[in-house]
Structures are given as C-alpha cells and as structure tokens.
Design a protein around this motif. Structure first.
Motif, PDB file in Angstrom:
ATOM      1  N   VAL A   2       0.844  -1.192   0.000  1.00 40.07           N
ATOM      2  CA  VAL A   2       0.000   0.000   0.000  1.00 40.07           C
ATOM      3  C   VAL A   2       0.881   1.245   0.000  1.00 40.07           C
ATOM      4  CG1 VAL A   2      -1.811   1.261   1.239  1.00 40.07           C
ATOM      5  CG2 VAL A   2      -1.865  -1.245   1.152  1.00 40.07           C
ATOM      6  N   PHE A   3       1.908   1.248   0.845  1.00 37.70           N
ATOM      7  CA  PHE A   3       2.842   2.378   0.865  1.00 37.70           C
ATOM      8  C   PHE A   3       3.570   2.526  -0.469  1.00 37.70           C
ATOM      9  CE2 PHE A   3       3.152   1.878   5.692  1.00 37.70           C
ATOM     10  CZ  PHE A   3       2.314   2.946   5.937  1.00 37.70           C
ATOM     11  N   GLU A   4       3.952   1.406  -1.067  1.00 38.81           N
ATOM     12  CA  GLU A   4       4.632   1.451  -2.368  1.00 38.81           C
ATOM     13  C   GLU A   4       3.709   1.998  -3.453  1.00 38.81           C
ATOM     14  OE1 GLU A   4       7.903  -2.116  -1.830  1.00 38.81           O
ATOM     15  OE2 GLU A   4       5.906  -2.641  -2.552  1.00 38.81           O
ATOM     16  N   ALA A   5       2.449   1.591  -3.432  1.00 42.03           N
ATOM     17  CA  ALA A   5       1.479   2.102  -4.409  1.00 42.03           C
ATOM     18  C   ALA A   5       1.251   3.599  -4.209  1.00 42.03           C
ATOM     19  CB  ALA A   5       0.159   1.344  -4.285  1.00 42.03           C
ATOM     20  N   ASN A   6       1.187   4.009  -2.959  1.00 43.12           N
ATOM     21  CA  ASN A   6       1.002   5.419  -2.643  1.00 43.12           C
ATOM     22  C   ASN A   6       2.174   6.256  -3.165  1.00 43.12           C
ATOM     23  OD1 ASN A   6      -0.762   7.281  -1.411  1.00 43.12           O
ATOM     24  ND2 ASN A   6       0.503   7.359   0.412  1.00 43.12           N
ATOM     25  N   LEU A   7       3.382   5.764  -2.946  1.00 44.00           N
ATOM     26  CA  LEU A   7       4.576   6.459  -3.433  1.00 44.00           C
ATOM     27  C   LEU A   7       4.595   6.511  -4.959  1.00 44.00           C
ATOM     28  CD1 LEU A   7       7.299   7.807  -2.997  1.00 44.00           C
ATOM     29  CD2 LEU A   7       8.309   5.523  -2.706  1.00 44.00           C
ATOM     30  N   ALA A   8       4.230   5.408  -5.602  1.00 43.37           N
ATOM     31  CA  ALA A   8       4.205   5.377  -7.066  1.00 43.37           C
ATOM     32  C   ALA A   8       3.190   6.376  -7.623  1.00 43.37           C
ATOM     33  CB  ALA A   8       3.883   3.961  -7.546  1.00 43.37           C
ATOM     34  N   LEU A   9       2.026   6.465  -6.993  1.00 42.99           N
ATOM     35  CA  LEU A   9       1.022   7.441  -7.427  1.00 42.99           C
ATOM     36  C   LEU A   9       1.545   8.867  -7.305  1.00 42.99           C
ATOM     37  CD1 LEU A   9      -2.394   6.172  -6.024  1.00 42.99           C
ATOM     38  CD2 LEU A   9      -1.787   6.553  -8.407  1.00 42.99           C
ATOM     39  N   LEU A  10       2.185   9.157  -6.185  1.00 45.92           N
ATOM     40  CA  LEU A  10       2.742  10.495  -6.000  1.00 45.92           C
ATOM     41  C   LEU A  10       3.760  10.818  -7.080  1.00 45.92           C
ATOM     42  CD1 LEU A  10       3.240  10.895  -2.167  1.00 45.92           C
ATOM     43  CD2 LEU A  10       2.323  12.607  -3.701  1.00 45.92           C
ATOM     44  N   ARG A  11       4.656   9.898  -7.325  1.00 47.44           N
ATOM     45  CA  ARG A  11       5.695  10.133  -8.326  1.00 47.44           C
ATOM     46  C   ARG A  11       5.098  10.301  -9.726  1.00 47.44           C
ATOM     47  NH1 ARG A  11      10.065   5.724  -6.081  1.00 47.44           N
ATOM     48  NH2 ARG A  11      11.115   7.118  -4.618  1.00 47.44           N
ATOM     49  N   ARG A  12       4.034   9.555 -10.005  1.00 53.54           N
ATOM     50  CA  ARG A  12       3.432   9.584 -11.334  1.00 53.54           C
ATOM     51  C   ARG A  12       2.571  10.823 -11.565  1.00 53.54           C
ATOM     52  NH1 ARG A  12       2.300   4.542 -11.538  1.00 53.54           N
ATOM     53  NH2 ARG A  12       0.291   4.578 -10.509  1.00 53.54           N
ATOM     54  N   HIS A  13       1.776  11.194 -10.572  1.00 49.57           N
ATOM     55  CA  HIS A  13       0.779  12.242 -10.789  1.00 49.57           C
ATOM     56  C   HIS A  13       1.045  13.545 -10.044  1.00 49.57           C
ATOM     57  CE1 HIS A  13      -1.695   9.494 -13.030  1.00 49.57           C
ATOM     58  NE2 HIS A  13      -1.680   8.637 -12.029  1.00 49.57           N
ATOM     59  N   TRP A  14       1.828  13.511  -8.993  1.00 49.75           N
ATOM     60  CA  TRP A  14       2.095  14.712  -8.204  1.00 49.75           C
ATOM     61  C   TRP A  14       3.595  14.833  -7.939  1.00 49.75           C
ATOM     62  CZ3 TRP A  14      -2.007  11.409  -6.671  1.00 49.75           C
ATOM     63  CH2 TRP A  14      -3.274  11.922  -6.943  1.00 49.75           C
ATOM     64  N   SER A  15       4.389  14.711  -8.981  1.00 45.06           N
ATOM     65  CA  SER A  15       5.848  14.711  -8.831  1.00 45.06           C
ATOM     66  C   SER A  15       6.380  16.038  -8.284  1.00 45.06           C
ATOM     67  CB  SER A  15       6.517  14.383 -10.161  1.00 45.06           C
ATOM     68  OG  SER A  15       6.142  15.323 -11.145  1.00 45.06           O
ATOM     69  N   HIS A  16       5.610  17.088  -8.379  1.00 45.07           N
ATOM     70  CA  HIS A  16       6.010  18.390  -7.838  1.00 45.07           C
ATOM     71  C   HIS A  16       5.855  18.468  -6.319  1.00 45.07           C
ATOM     72  CE1 HIS A  16       1.672  18.561  -8.385  1.00 45.07           C
ATOM     73  NE2 HIS A  16       1.681  19.448  -7.402  1.00 45.07           N
ATOM     74  N   ASN A  17       5.149  17.513  -5.724  1.00 45.17           N
ATOM     75  CA  ASN A  17       4.875  17.514  -4.287  1.00 45.17           C
ATOM     76  C   ASN A  17       6.034  16.840  -3.537  1.00 45.17           C
ATOM     77  OD1 ASN A  17       3.898  17.276  -1.687  1.00 45.17           O
ATOM     78  ND2 ASN A  17       1.923  16.444  -2.285  1.00 45.17           N
ATOM     79  N   GLU A  18       7.124  17.578  -3.381  1.00 41.54           N
ATOM     80  CA  GLU A  18       8.321  17.018  -2.767  1.00 41.54           C
ATOM     81  C   GLU A  18       8.090  16.579  -1.326  1.00 41.54           C
ATOM     82  OE1 GLU A  18      11.546  19.766  -3.256  1.00 41.54           O
ATOM     83  OE2 GLU A  18      11.297  19.821  -5.429  1.00 41.54           O
ATOM     84  N   LYS A  19       7.336  17.347  -0.568  1.00 42.13           N
ATOM     85  CA  LYS A  19       7.044  16.989   0.826  1.00 42.13           C
ATOM     86  C   LYS A  19       6.235  15.694   0.889  1.00 42.13           C
ATOM     87  CE  LYS A  19       4.937  18.664   5.066  1.00 42.13           C
ATOM     88  NZ  LYS A  19       4.182  19.738   5.716  1.00 42.13           N
ATOM     89  N   GLY A  20       5.231  15.578   0.033  1.00 36.26           N
ATOM     90  CA  GLY A  20       4.421  14.366  -0.003  1.00 36.26           C
ATOM     91  C   GLY A  20       5.236  13.143  -0.377  1.00 36.26           C
ATOM     92  N   ILE A  21       6.133  13.312  -1.342  1.00 35.64           N
ATOM     93  CA  ILE A  21       6.994  12.200  -1.758  1.00 35.64           C
ATOM     94  C   ILE A  21       7.921  11.796  -0.621  1.00 35.64           C
ATOM     95  CG2 ILE A  21       8.899  11.555  -3.307  1.00 35.64           C
ATOM     96  CD1 ILE A  21       7.396  13.101  -5.517  1.00 35.64           C
ATOM     97  N   LEU A  22       8.463  12.774   0.086  1.00 31.51           N
ATOM     98  CA  LEU A  22       9.344  12.482   1.216  1.00 31.51           C
ATOM     99  C   LEU A  22       8.596  11.708   2.309  1.00 31.51           C
ATOM    100  CD1 LEU A  22      12.096  12.786   2.570  1.00 31.51           C
ATOM    101  CD2 LEU A  22      11.328  14.994   3.439  1.00 31.51           C
ATOM    102  N   ILE A  23       7.373  12.119   2.585  1.00 29.53           N
ATOM    103  CA  ILE A  23       6.559  11.422   3.586  1.00 29.53           C
ATOM    104  C   ILE A  23       6.274   9.999   3.140  1.00 29.53           C
ATOM    105  CG2 ILE A  23       4.265  11.356   4.662  1.00 29.53           C
ATOM    106  CD1 ILE A  23       4.415  14.474   4.665  1.00 29.53           C
ATOM    107  N   ALA A  24       5.898   9.823   1.872  1.00 32.34           N
ATOM    108  CA  ALA A  24       5.595   8.488   1.354  1.00 32.34           C
ATOM    109  C   ALA A  24       6.837   7.600   1.366  1.00 32.34           C
ATOM    110  CB  ALA A  24       5.015   8.591  -0.054  1.00 32.34           C
TER     111      ALA A  24
END
Length: 97
Positions: A52-74
C-alpha cells in the motif's frame, strides 16, 4: 478524534473502499490509500502495509511529482515499513533517495 487498532483499520479500509472506484488522480482516492496504509502499519501489519505504501509512493511520483514533501513522507512511510520487516538495506536506499 484519533482512532487506534481495529477501529482505525476498519475506518481506513472503509475509506479506501469508498474511493477506490475514482480516477487515479483523484485526491480523495489518493488520501484514502494513504489512510489504509497507515492503519495497516499502526496495526502491526507491515507485510500488508508495504504494498500500500509502495502504491502510494508510485502514485505520488506519477501524478504529483512536484509535491516534494508528499513524496518524502511516502518514502519515509515505505522505508519505516521495510525496516519493520527487517529489510534494512532497502529501507536505507529509500531514505537516501
């Protein structure tokens, strides 16, 4: 109000089931996935939380790559989960990314 244990897990799962049918780019769907992962992790179920965490991180990278804080949290969530599973080398790679 904060919930823990079985109640947190049930709420996380219900949230995911509510939004799973939406588009991948839907923010509510994304947040529901994160809630489900967090609930699994808090319930000491890291083997179930990791995908689930891996899927969440992949979604962030794919669709919200500008969200550096979110990616760091994921990345941190996934790394902590890997560490809980004893996969420290993989956790370290994520922490350094």
């Amino acid at each position: 109000q904060d919930f823990h244990g079985a109640v947190e897990l049930a709420l996380g799962w219900a949230c995911w089931k509510t939004y799973v049918g939406r588009l991948e780019t839907d923010a509510s769907r994304f947040m529901a996935l994160g809630m489900c992962g967090n609930a699994l992790g808090q319930s000491k179920r890291p083997e179930e939380a990791l995908p689930v965490f891996e899927a969440n991180l992949a979604l962030l990278r794919r669709h919200w790559s500008h969200n550096e804080k979110g990616i760091l949290i994921a990345q941190t969530n996934a790394a902590n989960c890997l560490a809980n599973l004893g996969r420290h080398d993989e956790a370290l790679v994520l922490q350094r990314a």
